[in-house]
Design a protein around this motif. Structure first.
Motif, short mmCIF file in Angstrom:
data_model
loop_
_atom_site.label_atom_id
_atom_site.label_comp_id
_atom_site.label_asym_id
_atom_site.label_seq_id
_atom_site.Cartn_x
_atom_site.Cartn_y
_atom_site.Cartn_z
N GLY A 154 0.24 -1.59 -3.99
CA GLY A 154 -0.15 -0.24 -3.63
C GLY A 154 -0.92 0.43 -4.75
N ILE A 155 -0.42 0.33 -5.96
CA ILE A 155 -1.10 0.94 -7.10
C ILE A 155 -2.34 0.13 -7.46
CG2 ILE A 155 -0.87 1.52 -9.54
CD1 ILE A 155 1.96 2.39 -8.96
N ALA A 156 -2.31 -1.17 -7.20
CA ALA A 156 -3.48 -2.00 -7.48
C ALA A 156 -4.66 -1.63 -6.59
CB ALA A 156 -3.13 -3.47 -7.29
N ASP A 157 -4.42 -0.85 -5.53
CA ASP A 157 -5.49 -0.44 -4.63
C ASP A 157 -6.26 0.77 -5.14
OD1 ASP A 157 -4.63 -2.41 -2.89
OD2 ASP A 157 -3.29 -1.05 -1.81
N LEU A 158 -5.91 1.25 -6.33
CA LEU A 158 -6.60 2.41 -6.88
C LEU A 158 -8.05 2.06 -7.19
CD1 LEU A 158 -3.95 3.77 -9.39
CD2 LEU A 158 -4.52 4.66 -7.14
N PRO A 159 -8.93 3.06 -7.18
CA PRO A 159 -10.32 2.80 -7.55
C PRO A 159 -10.42 2.25 -8.97
CG PRO A 159 -10.05 4.99 -6.60
CD PRO A 159 -8.68 4.43 -6.81
N ASN A 160 -11.50 1.58 -9.24
CA ASN A 160 -11.72 0.98 -10.53
C ASN A 160 -11.86 2.07 -11.60
OD1 ASN A 160 -12.61 -0.36 -12.77
ND2 ASN A 160 -14.13 -1.58 -11.69
N LEU A 161 -10.94 2.09 -12.56
CA LEU A 161 -10.95 3.12 -13.59
C LEU A 161 -12.09 2.93 -14.58
CD1 LEU A 161 -7.13 3.36 -14.30
CD2 LEU A 161 -8.53 4.90 -12.94
N ASN A 162 -12.76 1.78 -14.55
CA ASN A 162 -13.86 1.54 -15.48
C ASN A 162 -15.09 2.37 -15.15
OD1 ASN A 162 -12.39 -0.42 -16.80
ND2 ASN A 162 -13.08 -2.03 -15.43
N VAL A 163 -15.14 2.93 -13.96
CA VAL A 163 -16.34 3.66 -13.56
C VAL A 163 -16.17 5.16 -13.68
CG1 VAL A 163 -17.15 1.83 -12.05
CG2 VAL A 163 -15.70 3.62 -11.11
N GLY B 109 -16.77 8.70 -14.50
CA GLY B 109 -18.01 9.34 -14.91
C GLY B 109 -19.22 8.81 -14.17
N SER B 110 -19.09 7.71 -13.45
CA SER B 110 -20.24 7.20 -12.70
C SER B 110 -20.22 7.76 -11.29
CB SER B 110 -20.22 5.67 -12.66
OG SER B 110 -19.32 5.22 -11.68
N ASP B 111 -21.30 7.57 -10.57
CA ASP B 111 -21.38 8.06 -9.19
C ASP B 111 -20.46 7.28 -8.25
OD1 ASP B 111 -23.23 9.90 -10.00
OD2 ASP B 111 -24.95 8.65 -9.48
N GLN B 112 -20.01 6.10 -8.66
CA GLN B 112 -19.17 5.26 -7.80
C GLN B 112 -17.73 5.75 -7.76
OE1 GLN B 112 -19.49 1.33 -9.30
NE2 GLN B 112 -21.72 1.32 -9.21
N PHE B 113 -17.33 6.56 -8.70
CA PHE B 113 -15.94 6.99 -8.79
C PHE B 113 -15.69 8.15 -7.85
CE2 PHE B 113 -12.60 9.60 -10.78
CZ PHE B 113 -11.57 8.68 -10.76
N ASP B 114 -14.77 7.99 -6.91
CA ASP B 114 -14.45 9.02 -5.93
C ASP B 114 -13.15 9.71 -6.32
OD1 ASP B 114 -13.78 10.57 -3.72
OD2 ASP B 114 -14.64 9.14 -2.31
N VAL B 115 -13.25 10.85 -6.97
CA VAL B 115 -12.09 11.59 -7.47
C VAL B 115 -11.15 11.95 -6.32
CG1 VAL B 115 -11.36 13.73 -8.61
CG2 VAL B 115 -13.34 12.48 -9.46
N PHE B 116 -11.71 12.39 -5.22
CA PHE B 116 -10.90 12.82 -4.08
C PHE B 116 -10.07 11.67 -3.52
CE2 PHE B 116 -10.65 13.59 0.58
CZ PHE B 116 -9.76 14.65 0.53
N GLU B 117 -10.69 10.52 -3.30
CA GLU B 117 -9.96 9.37 -2.76
C GLU B 117 -8.90 8.87 -3.73
OE1 GLU B 117 -9.84 8.13 0.31
OE2 GLU B 117 -11.19 9.78 0.83
N MET B 118 -9.22 8.87 -5.02
CA MET B 118 -8.23 8.45 -6.00
C MET B 118 -7.05 9.41 -6.01
SD MET B 118 -8.57 7.51 -10.00
CE MET B 118 -7.17 6.85 -10.87
N TYR B 119 -7.32 10.71 -5.95
CA TYR B 119 -6.23 11.68 -5.93
C TYR B 119 -5.28 11.39 -4.77
CZ TYR B 119 -3.44 15.80 -6.09
OH TYR B 119 -2.35 16.62 -6.17
N LYS B 120 -5.83 11.21 -3.58
CA LYS B 120 -5.00 10.96 -2.39
C LYS B 120 -4.20 9.66 -2.54
CE LYS B 120 -7.84 10.97 1.01
NZ LYS B 120 -8.47 11.01 2.34
N THR B 121 -4.83 8.61 -3.05
CA THR B 121 -4.16 7.32 -3.21
C THR B 121 -2.99 7.42 -4.18
OG1 THR B 121 -6.20 6.13 -2.73
CG2 THR B 121 -4.47 4.90 -3.88
N VAL B 122 -3.22 8.05 -5.33
CA VAL B 122 -2.16 8.19 -6.32
C VAL B 122 -1.03 9.06 -5.78
CG1 VAL B 122 -1.58 9.07 -8.62
CG2 VAL B 122 -3.70 7.79 -8.28
N LEU B 123 -1.36 10.16 -5.12
CA LEU B 123 -0.34 11.05 -4.56
C LEU B 123 0.55 10.30 -3.56
CD1 LEU B 123 0.89 13.89 -4.41
CD2 LEU B 123 -0.75 14.38 -2.57
N LYS B 124 -0.06 9.53 -2.69
CA LYS B 124 0.73 8.74 -1.72
C LYS B 124 1.63 7.74 -2.44
CE LYS B 124 -2.77 8.84 1.89
NZ LYS B 124 -3.79 8.03 2.59
N ASN B 125 1.11 7.10 -3.47
CA ASN B 125 1.88 6.08 -4.19
C ASN B 125 3.09 6.66 -4.93
OD1 ASN B 125 0.39 3.87 -3.38
ND2 ASN B 125 -1.01 3.98 -5.11
#
Length: 195
Positions: free
Chosen positions: A18-27, A29-45
């Motif tokens: 479940g936590i491994a499904d988080l967005p790639n933290l290496n990005v 600051g880049s345009d590929q990083f979706d703050v909103f989706e990561m927030y929702k994923t972490v909150l659910k986890n």
């Protein structure tokens, strides 16, 4: 890859499912990083429930459909006075012992750990989010930021008497090594992510 990125990747790879499904933290600051989706994923986890809403009317509808309105509901938000008690903020904190649901608004949220920053200016009573059975926090989607580093930069020069980060419902595994919700605070957390 920087040493920070390597460490973060190793942490991510060693997490339970479940936590491994988080967005790639290496990005960050880049345009590929979706703050909103990561927030929702972490909150659910971590046991929270993200609900996307457009306005306060949708918050009202959700609460009416999911919480017993005959129980004590408090808020500091005049927009929700139809279902919740206002004017309790100067009461003795002990008088809040029977609150079923507290609804507050956060200044901002942090995607990497789903923490929400709240201060005494919006809490009403410091004890309110911790003594309630269930907690609902409203945060604007535009106020989600990627990391705690950015969060500390944001609050570093603010004036407040009390402030705290809240993330997920209260939980502990100290009691016979079994997970217990609500031992030190709210048993459930809903985060309304508002347009």
């Amino acid at each position: 890859m920087s040493s920070k990125a390597e460490i973060l990747q190793k942490i991510k790879n060693s997490q339970p499912s479940g936590i491994a499904d988080l967005p790639n933290l290496n990005v960050l600051g880049s345009d590929q990083f979706d703050v909103f989706e990561m927030y929702k994923t972490v909150l659910k986890n971590i046991g929270g429930n993200p609900i996307e809403v457009v306005d306060y009317n949708e918050v009202l509808t959700y609460i009416k459909n999911n919480y017993p309105l005959e129980k004590r509901i408090i808020t500091t938000l005049p927009e929700l006075s139809e279902i919740a008690l206002l004017g309790w903020t100067n009461d003795d904190p002990h008088s809040l012992k029977d609150v079923e649901l507290t609804i507050i608004k956060a200044d901002f949220g942090v995607a990497e750990n789903s923490a929400l920053w709240v201060t005494d200016a919006i809490l009403g009573q410091r004890v309110a989010p911790f003594i309630t059975q269930y907690l609902a926090i409203i945060v604007n989607k535009k106020d989600l930021i990627p990391t705690m580093h950015q969060a500390y930069d944001r609050i570093g020069n603010q004036e407040y008497g009390f402030g705290t980060f809240i993330a997920g419902p209260s939980k502990t595994a100290d009691i016979e090594q079994s997970l217990v919700l609500g031992a030190h605070g709210a048993r459930g957390l809903v985060v309304f992510l508002m347009e």
